[in-house]
Write a protein that holds these residues in place. Structure first.
Motif, mmCIF file in Angstrom:
data_model
loop_
_atom_site.group_PDB
_atom_site.id
_atom_site.type_symbol
_atom_site.label_atom_id
_atom_site.label_comp_id
_atom_site.label_asym_id
_atom_site.label_seq_id
_atom_site.Cartn_x
_atom_site.Cartn_y
_atom_site.Cartn_z
ATOM 1 N N ARG A 276 0.618 -1.079 0.148
ATOM 2 C CA ARG A 276 -0.061 -0.056 0.069
ATOM 3 C C ARG A 276 0.883 1.338 0.012
ATOM 4 O O ARG A 276 2.209 1.180 0.102
ATOM 5 C CB ARG A 276 -0.857 0.272 1.254
ATOM 6 C CG ARG A 276 -0.247 0.230 2.688
ATOM 7 C CD ARG A 276 -1.193 0.535 3.529
ATOM 8 N NE ARG A 276 -2.180 1.243 3.441
ATOM 9 C CZ ARG A 276 -3.405 1.554 4.013
ATOM 10 N NH1 ARG A 276 -3.570 0.797 5.084
ATOM 11 N NH2 ARG A 276 -4.115 2.467 3.860
ATOM 12 N N ASP A 277 0.281 2.572 -0.216
ATOM 13 C CA ASP A 277 1.109 3.530 -0.228
ATOM 14 C C ASP A 277 1.555 3.941 1.263
ATOM 15 O O ASP A 277 1.120 3.254 2.170
ATOM 16 C CB ASP A 277 0.193 4.960 -0.790
ATOM 17 C CG ASP A 277 -0.176 4.540 -1.976
ATOM 18 O OD1 ASP A 277 0.479 3.966 -2.889
ATOM 19 O OD2 ASP A 277 -0.719 5.391 -2.467
ATOM 20 N N LYS A 278 2.480 4.729 1.200
ATOM 21 C CA LYS A 278 3.198 5.137 2.474
ATOM 22 C C LYS A 278 2.246 6.183 3.171
ATOM 23 O O LYS A 278 1.244 6.729 2.654
ATOM 24 C CB LYS A 278 4.538 5.716 2.388
ATOM 25 C CG LYS A 278 5.500 5.106 1.681
ATOM 26 C CD LYS A 278 7.045 5.958 1.548
ATOM 27 C CE LYS A 278 8.060 5.052 0.883
ATOM 28 N NZ LYS A 278 9.200 5.940 0.805
ATOM 29 N N PRO A 279 2.390 6.228 4.693
ATOM 30 C CA PRO A 279 1.531 7.322 5.361
ATOM 31 C C PRO A 279 1.663 8.627 4.681
ATOM 32 O O PRO A 279 2.821 8.991 4.109
ATOM 33 C CB PRO A 279 2.229 7.101 6.809
ATOM 34 C CG PRO A 279 2.733 5.923 6.713
ATOM 35 C CD PRO A 279 3.281 5.698 5.476
ATOM 36 N N LEU A 280 0.768 9.540 5.274
ATOM 37 C CA LEU A 280 0.879 10.665 4.689
ATOM 38 C C LEU A 280 2.190 11.343 5.093
ATOM 39 O O LEU A 280 2.768 11.321 6.262
ATOM 40 C CB LEU A 280 -0.343 11.706 5.414
ATOM 41 C CG LEU A 280 -1.545 11.341 4.989
ATOM 42 C CD1 LEU A 280 -2.705 11.941 5.732
ATOM 43 C CD2 LEU A 280 -1.764 11.701 3.348
ATOM 44 N N HIS A 281 2.767 12.384 4.165
ATOM 45 C CA HIS A 281 4.285 12.458 4.316
ATOM 46 C C HIS A 281 4.754 13.147 5.595
ATOM 47 O O HIS A 281 5.717 12.603 6.154
ATOM 48 C CB HIS A 281 4.687 13.258 2.804
ATOM 49 C CG HIS A 281 6.090 13.604 3.069
ATOM 50 N ND1 HIS A 281 7.199 12.642 3.002
ATOM 51 C CD2 HIS A 281 6.702 14.617 3.241
ATOM 52 C CE1 HIS A 281 8.358 13.125 2.995
ATOM 53 N NE2 HIS A 281 8.131 14.507 3.181
ATOM 54 N N PHE A 282 4.136 14.257 5.973
ATOM 55 C CA PHE A 282 4.495 14.960 7.173
ATOM 56 C C PHE A 282 3.156 15.598 7.413
ATOM 57 O O PHE A 282 2.041 15.413 7.687
ATOM 58 C CB PHE A 282 5.635 16.046 6.682
ATOM 59 C CG PHE A 282 6.733 16.047 7.800
ATOM 60 C CD1 PHE A 282 6.797 15.542 9.142
ATOM 61 C CD2 PHE A 282 7.824 17.015 7.613
ATOM 62 C CE1 PHE A 282 7.818 15.900 9.770
ATOM 63 C CE2 PHE A 282 9.048 17.209 8.430
ATOM 64 C CZ PHE A 282 8.930 16.737 9.815
ATOM 65 N N PHE A 283 3.886 16.407 8.601
ATOM 66 C CA PHE A 283 2.638 16.987 9.804
ATOM 67 C C PHE A 283 1.705 18.012 8.977
ATOM 68 O O PHE A 283 0.427 18.047 9.392
ATOM 69 C CB PHE A 283 3.320 17.726 10.738
ATOM 70 C CG PHE A 283 4.258 19.001 10.542
ATOM 71 C CD1 PHE A 283 3.537 20.201 10.446
ATOM 72 C CD2 PHE A 283 5.513 18.941 10.176
ATOM 73 C CE1 PHE A 283 4.420 21.428 10.096
ATOM 74 C CE2 PHE A 283 6.338 19.992 9.997
ATOM 75 C CZ PHE A 283 5.808 21.272 9.895
ATOM 76 N N LEU A 284 2.047 18.504 7.930
ATOM 77 C CA LEU A 284 1.292 19.589 7.092
ATOM 78 C C LEU A 284 0.154 18.866 6.494
ATOM 79 O O LEU A 284 -1.119 19.201 6.449
ATOM 80 C CB LEU A 284 1.935 20.443 6.022
ATOM 81 C CG LEU A 284 3.166 21.305 6.773
ATOM 82 C CD1 LEU A 284 3.808 22.138 5.390
ATOM 83 C CD2 LEU A 284 2.515 22.240 7.567
ATOM 84 N N GLU A 285 0.837 17.607 6.012
ATOM 85 C CA GLU A 285 -0.402 16.640 5.271
ATOM 86 C C GLU A 285 -0.981 16.056 6.335
ATOM 87 O O GLU A 285 -2.477 16.028 6.281
ATOM 88 C CB GLU A 285 0.274 15.734 4.240
ATOM 89 C CG GLU A 285 1.038 16.335 3.054
ATOM 90 C CD GLU A 285 2.411 16.781 3.395
ATOM 91 O OE1 GLU A 285 3.345 17.345 2.578
ATOM 92 O OE2 GLU A 285 2.958 16.634 4.531
ATOM 93 N N ARG A 286 -0.505 15.325 7.269
ATOM 94 C CA ARG A 286 -1.255 14.566 8.478
ATOM 95 C C ARG A 286 -2.253 15.333 9.269
ATOM 96 O O ARG A 286 -3.324 14.921 9.556
ATOM 97 C CB ARG A 286 -0.190 14.018 9.266
ATOM 98 C CG ARG A 286 -0.619 13.125 10.789
ATOM 99 C CD ARG A 286 -1.442 12.036 10.079
ATOM 100 N NE ARG A 286 -1.873 11.156 11.222
ATOM 101 C CZ ARG A 286 -3.021 11.761 12.066
ATOM 102 N NH1 ARG A 286 -3.813 12.814 11.667
ATOM 103 N NH2 ARG A 286 -3.357 10.914 13.067
ATOM 104 N N TYR A 287 -1.784 16.493 9.517
ATOM 105 C CA TYR A 287 -2.682 17.560 10.480
ATOM 106 C C TYR A 287 -3.269 18.522 10.014
ATOM 107 O O TYR A 287 -3.651 19.607 10.578
ATOM 108 C CB TYR A 287 -1.804 17.849 11.726
ATOM 109 C CG TYR A 287 -1.440 16.685 12.585
ATOM 110 C CD1 TYR A 287 -2.110 15.711 13.317
ATOM 111 C CD2 TYR A 287 -0.039 16.352 12.620
ATOM 112 C CE1 TYR A 287 -1.847 14.628 14.063
ATOM 113 C CE2 TYR A 287 0.249 15.327 13.360
ATOM 114 C CZ TYR A 287 -0.403 14.489 14.266
ATOM 115 O OH TYR A 287 -0.138 13.541 14.785
#
Length: 353
Positions: A276-287
């Motif tokens: 599957r794809d990697k997790p959302l890249h960093f805090f700007l995308e994740r939060y």
């Protein structure tokens, strides 16, 4: 305080990455005007960025925003060493305040800011955005409903996809104050209890230059809470597979855990592997949504006069845990928060804000 029909003027101080995110989020809110943005390096690029968004005032002098009676609140996103004087000045001018973490690098400085806020009777919200994340809030709800019983263990994994520039590391306050402080706050948030003792171990395993700058890039921190629960936090500045943000609360009646957020739910199954794809890249995308929600709730507090959801005392307590972790790393032993002479906060002198 404002009524629900009045347009609120808000000034943004600091036009770096997070300042621009907060400004954009404010611009999406009805009844809110970004009345100005201040940055010591303001120039044509920032003026063009602001003009595209209809922000009329761009200045290099934050004092212009702090003394403007049309501005009811300020959002402070400038470097940490500017936070205390800006908070003190904002409070003196009667502004409601949102400030990014940490308030300062020292308990003395933070206490000065909290005293100024309390004396002026204004609100101060600290930018611990993870409290507003949909995953963490759900864990908080489940723990609060008693569905895991009494919390026994809180396990937090927090790993960045890559380390920050070394020049930033040198002025960041270190991994505990810069990065893990979010995890210290979430540990308090989820446990509903204060941390009493901290034991930290750290290493330089990602980038030798981080060690040369006097910091670590990998850490394990254990916490003892006043309610008897234990906590374990692991941090790394580099997870090659992406931004790793997981938590579990285990208790007498069960457990609740959250996994990472992904760009999609697609899972590819083949003869050789399931991927599957990697997790959302960093805090700007994740939060992304958490940043929006924390700002919405700050504006709501300004409008209604209700207490802010993350107070100055929350900021102080997270800083104390970070300082205790740093001292533990330096001394090789557990450190009680009560040992920190600066932590003897007089609640009469520094009311909750």
């Amino acid at each position: 305080m404002s009524n629900n029909s009045k347009t609120i003027g808000i000034g943004v101080i600091g036009a770096g990455r997070i300042g621009k995110i907060h400004a954009d989020n404010l611009l999406r809110m009805p009844g809110v005007t970004v009345a100005g943005i201040a940055d010591p390096f303001a120039g044509q690029a920032l003026e063009a960025w602001a003009a595209e968004r209809g922000i009329a005032r761009v200045t290099s002098d934050a004092g212009e925003l702090l003394t403007d009676s049309a501005i009811e609140a300020v959002v402070i996103c400038s470097p940490t060493d500017t936070h205390v004087p800006l908070i003190v000045a904002a409070a003196a001018n009667g502004k409601a305040i949102f400030c990014e973490k940490p308030i300062s690098m020292s308990v003395e400085g933070t206490r000065e800011a909290l005293r100024a806020v309390a004396a002026a009777g204004v609100s101060l919200q600290i930018g611990f955005n993870r409290r507003f994340d949909h995953n963490f809030r759900r864990v908080k709800e489940i723990v609060g409903e008693g569905r895991v019983g009494e919390p026994h263990l809180i396990k937090i994994t927090s790993r960045d996809p890559s380390p920050p520039p070394i020049e930033y590391v040198k002025v960041s306050g270190g991994l505990f104050m810069d990065m893990a402080i979010h995890d210290f706050d979430i540990a308090r948030f989820l446990s509903g209890s204060e941390v009493e003792e901290v034991f930290a171990q750290g290493a330089v395993l990602v980038d030798p230059s981080i060690g040369e700058a006097g910091d670590i890039d990998t850490a394990i921190t254990t916490l003892k809470f006043a309610n008897g629960a234990l906590g374990v936090i692991d941090n790394s500045r580099k997870a090659v597979y992406g931004y790793d943000q997981r938590v579990e609360v285990f208790g007498s009646g069960g457990s609740v855990s959250i996994a990472n957020d992904y760009p999609n739910t697609a899972v590819v199954s083949g003869a050789d592997a399931i991927t599957r794809d990697k997790p959302l890249h960093f805090f700007l995308e994740r939060y992304t949504e958490a940043y929006r929600d924390e700002m919405r709730q700050f504006v709501d507090s300004v409008r209604s006069g209700r207490p802010v959801p993350v107070s100055g005392q929350d900021g102080l307590q997270a800083e104390l845990i970070a300082l205790a972790a740093k001292r533990s790393l330096e001394t090789g032993r557990p450190v009680k928060l009560a040992e920190l002479a600066e932590a003897a906060v007089d609640s009469a002198a520094v009311p909750a804000v």
